[in-house]
Design a protein around this motif. Sequence first.
Motif, PDB file in Angstrom:
ATOM      1  N   ALA A 166       0.520  -0.822  -0.267  1.00 50.83           N
ATOM      2  CA  ALA A 166       0.168   0.481   0.011  1.00 50.83           C
ATOM      3  C   ALA A 166       1.029   1.454   0.054  1.00 50.83           C
ATOM      4  CB  ALA A 166      -0.807   0.056   1.264  1.00 50.83           C
ATOM      5  N   ASN A 167       1.838   1.288   1.515  1.00 57.25           N
ATOM      6  CA  ASN A 167       3.029   2.398   0.331  1.00 57.25           C
ATOM      7  C   ASN A 167       3.918   2.562  -0.319  1.00 57.25           C
ATOM      8  OD1 ASN A 167       1.920   3.291   3.715  1.00 57.25           O
ATOM      9  ND2 ASN A 167       3.244   1.647   3.913  1.00 57.25           N
ATOM     10  N   ARG A 168       3.693   1.495  -0.971  1.00 53.99           N
ATOM     11  CA  ARG A 168       4.331   1.899  -2.184  1.00 53.99           C
ATOM     12  C   ARG A 168       4.068   1.782  -3.175  1.00 53.99           C
ATOM     13  NH1 ARG A 168       6.505  -3.610  -1.291  1.00 53.99           N
ATOM     14  NH2 ARG A 168       5.297  -3.875  -3.268  1.00 53.99           N
ATOM     15  N   ALA A 169       2.669   1.600  -3.441  1.00 52.42           N
ATOM     16  CA  ALA A 169       1.248   1.641  -4.186  1.00 52.42           C
ATOM     17  C   ALA A 169       1.236   3.492  -4.355  1.00 52.42           C
ATOM     18  CB  ALA A 169      -0.070   0.975  -3.740  1.00 52.42           C
ATOM     19  N   ALA A 170       0.944   4.237  -2.647  1.00 51.16           N
ATOM     20  CA  ALA A 170       1.035   5.620  -2.694  1.00 51.16           C
ATOM     21  C   ALA A 170       1.992   6.235  -3.076  1.00 51.16           C
ATOM     22  CB  ALA A 170       0.922   5.585  -1.220  1.00 51.16           C
ATOM     23  N   GLU A 171       3.518   5.607  -3.133  1.00 52.49           N
ATOM     24  CA  GLU A 171       4.108   6.747  -3.716  1.00 52.49           C
ATOM     25  C   GLU A 171       4.387   6.761  -5.125  1.00 52.49           C
ATOM     26  OE1 GLU A 171       7.761   5.092  -2.144  1.00 52.49           O
ATOM     27  OE2 GLU A 171       7.472   4.775  -0.340  1.00 52.49           O
ATOM     28  N   ARG A 172       4.049   5.771  -5.184  1.00 49.45           N
ATOM     29  CA  ARG A 172       4.102   5.867  -7.364  1.00 49.45           C
ATOM     30  C   ARG A 172       2.704   6.644  -7.545  1.00 49.45           C
ATOM     31  NH1 ARG A 172       4.481   0.745 -11.113  1.00 49.45           N
ATOM     32  NH2 ARG A 172       4.282   2.069 -13.678  1.00 49.45           N
ATOM     33  N   VAL A 173       1.196   6.938  -6.869  1.00 51.60           N
ATOM     34  CA  VAL A 173       0.556   7.725  -6.989  1.00 51.60           C
ATOM     35  C   VAL A 173       1.097   8.866  -7.037  1.00 51.60           C
ATOM     36  CG1 VAL A 173      -1.898   8.254  -6.561  1.00 51.60           C
ATOM     37  CG2 VAL A 173      -1.254   5.721  -7.314  1.00 51.60           C
ATOM     38  N   MET A 174       1.667   9.317  -6.267  1.00 47.91           N
ATOM     39  CA  MET A 174       1.938  10.155  -5.841  1.00 47.91           C
ATOM     40  C   MET A 174       3.602  10.965  -7.234  1.00 47.91           C
ATOM     41  SD  MET A 174       2.234  10.709  -1.479  1.00 47.91           S
ATOM     42  CE  MET A 174       3.718  10.054  -1.143  1.00 47.91           C
ATOM     43  N   GLU A 175       3.979  10.314  -7.734  1.00 48.35           N
ATOM     44  CA  GLU A 175       4.622  10.559  -8.572  1.00 48.35           C
ATOM     45  C   GLU A 175       5.044  10.428  -9.803  1.00 48.35           C
ATOM     46  OE1 GLU A 175       7.890   7.574  -8.455  1.00 48.35           O
ATOM     47  OE2 GLU A 175       8.459   6.812  -6.561  1.00 48.35           O
ATOM     48  N   THR A 176       3.862   9.491 -10.004  1.00 49.11           N
ATOM     49  CA  THR A 176       2.755   9.496 -11.380  1.00 49.11           C
ATOM     50  C   THR A 176       1.717  10.527 -11.651  1.00 49.11           C
ATOM     51  OG1 THR A 176       1.455   8.035 -11.132  1.00 49.11           O
ATOM     52  CG2 THR A 176       3.586   7.779 -11.949  1.00 49.11           C
ATOM     53  N   GLY A 177       0.669  10.764 -10.435  1.00 44.12           N
ATOM     54  CA  GLY A 177      -0.559  11.297 -10.359  1.00 44.12           C
ATOM     55  C   GLY A 177      -1.281  10.584 -10.978  1.00 44.12           C
ATOM     56  N   LYS A 178      -1.646   9.526 -11.231  1.00 44.27           N
ATOM     57  CA  LYS A 178      -2.506   8.179 -11.918  1.00 44.27           C
ATOM     58  C   LYS A 178      -2.294   7.251 -10.499  1.00 44.27           C
ATOM     59  CE  LYS A 178      -0.012   8.879 -16.262  1.00 44.27           C
ATOM     60  NZ  LYS A 178       0.277   8.444 -17.474  1.00 44.27           N
ATOM     61  N   MET A 179      -3.833   6.978 -11.562  1.00 45.57           N
ATOM     62  CA  MET A 179      -4.275   5.855  -9.938  1.00 45.57           C
ATOM     63  C   MET A 179      -3.691   4.591 -10.626  1.00 45.57           C
ATOM     64  SD  MET A 179      -8.096   4.861 -11.829  1.00 45.57           S
ATOM     65  CE  MET A 179      -8.343   3.322 -12.624  1.00 45.57           C
ATOM     66  N   LEU A 180      -3.599   3.290  -9.497  1.00 39.10           N
ATOM     67  CA  LEU A 180      -3.094   2.679  -9.402  1.00 39.10           C
ATOM     68  C   LEU A 180      -4.050   1.104  -8.968  1.00 39.10           C
ATOM     69  CD1 LEU A 180      -0.319   1.100 -10.305  1.00 39.10           C
ATOM     70  CD2 LEU A 180       0.155   1.555  -7.821  1.00 39.10           C
ATOM     71  N   GLN A 181      -3.868   0.159  -9.882  1.00 32.96           N
ATOM     72  CA  GLN A 181      -4.846  -0.186  -9.931  1.00 32.96           C
ATOM     73  C   GLN A 181      -4.128  -1.596  -9.113  1.00 32.96           C
ATOM     74  OE1 GLN A 181      -7.427  -2.162 -11.889  1.00 32.96           O
ATOM     75  NE2 GLN A 181      -8.086  -0.621 -13.196  1.00 32.96           N
ATOM     76  N   LEU A 182      -4.165  -2.175  -7.833  1.00 32.97           N
ATOM     77  CA  LEU A 182      -3.699  -3.760  -7.394  1.00 32.97           C
ATOM     78  C   LEU A 182      -4.092  -4.615  -7.959  1.00 32.97           C
ATOM     79  CD1 LEU A 182      -3.159  -2.438  -3.912  1.00 32.97           C
ATOM     80  CD2 LEU A 182      -1.586  -2.244  -5.625  1.00 32.97           C
ATOM     81  N   GLU A 183      -3.847  -5.877  -7.604  1.00 37.43           N
ATOM     82  CA  GLU A 183      -3.847  -7.452  -8.018  1.00 37.43           C
ATOM     83  C   GLU A 183      -5.267  -7.503  -6.978  1.00 37.43           C
ATOM     84  OE1 GLU A 183      -2.746  -9.034 -10.407  1.00 37.43           O
ATOM     85  OE2 GLU A 183      -1.899  -7.345 -11.512  1.00 37.43           O
ATOM     86  N   PRO A 184      -5.913  -7.612  -7.722  1.00 38.75           N
ATOM     87  CA  PRO A 184      -7.699  -8.435  -7.125  1.00 38.75           C
ATOM     88  C   PRO A 184      -7.109  -9.811  -5.461  1.00 38.75           C
ATOM     89  CG  PRO A 184      -8.079  -9.728  -9.395  1.00 38.75           C
ATOM     90  CD  PRO A 184      -6.345  -8.471  -9.420  1.00 38.75           C
ATOM     91  N   MET A 185      -7.410  -9.817  -4.726  1.00 36.61           N
ATOM     92  CA  MET A 185      -7.480  -9.408  -2.999  1.00 36.61           C
ATOM     93  C   MET A 185      -8.589  -9.863  -2.738  1.00 36.61           C
ATOM     94  SD  MET A 185      -5.175  -6.507  -1.957  1.00 36.61           S
ATOM     95  CE  MET A 185      -3.820  -6.412  -3.333  1.00 36.61           C
ATOM     96  N   PRO A 186      -8.694 -11.133  -1.567  1.00 33.49           N
ATOM     97  CA  PRO A 186      -9.867 -11.315  -0.942  1.00 33.49           C
ATOM     98  C   PRO A 186     -10.297  -9.849  -0.089  1.00 33.49           C
ATOM     99  CG  PRO A 186      -8.662 -12.961  -0.443  1.00 33.49           C
ATOM    100  CD  PRO A 186      -7.566 -11.962  -1.465  1.00 33.49           C
TER     101      PRO A 186
END
Length: 118
Positions: free
Chosen positions: A61-81
């Motif tokens: 989650a923290n890595r995804a947040a960093e990437r979204v802040m860098e790119t300004g684009k949304m990021l979809q994670l893999e399907p999960m329970p």
Amino acid sequence: MVGEGAEKERSARYRRKASACPPCSTSCDLLLSKKVGEWTRILVDVEDYRGRRERQLRDLANRAAERVMETGKMLQLEPMPALERRWIHLALRDHDKVATQSIGEEPNRRVVVLPREL
């Protein structure tokens, strides 16, 4: 006493069959509830799998947040329970710059991390 080789083998076997754990918990819940006469909840956690998985997802989650802040684009994670999606939402709920939401239908429901509107 369990030898180191057997310990590693058991751990690997459990990781491969981790999805079998919720039915095991449910079965234990039902058996115990019937015995005591009221709904009782049991958590089956072999070798701290749940704790380790929660930490992995918090890091994701923290890595995804960093990437979204860098790119300004949304990021979809893999399907999960559902429980794993909840851990992602909780990890980022107080984040100033990103928000989360779940999209899709089971079993392909996933978390999207997106820039927070300012």
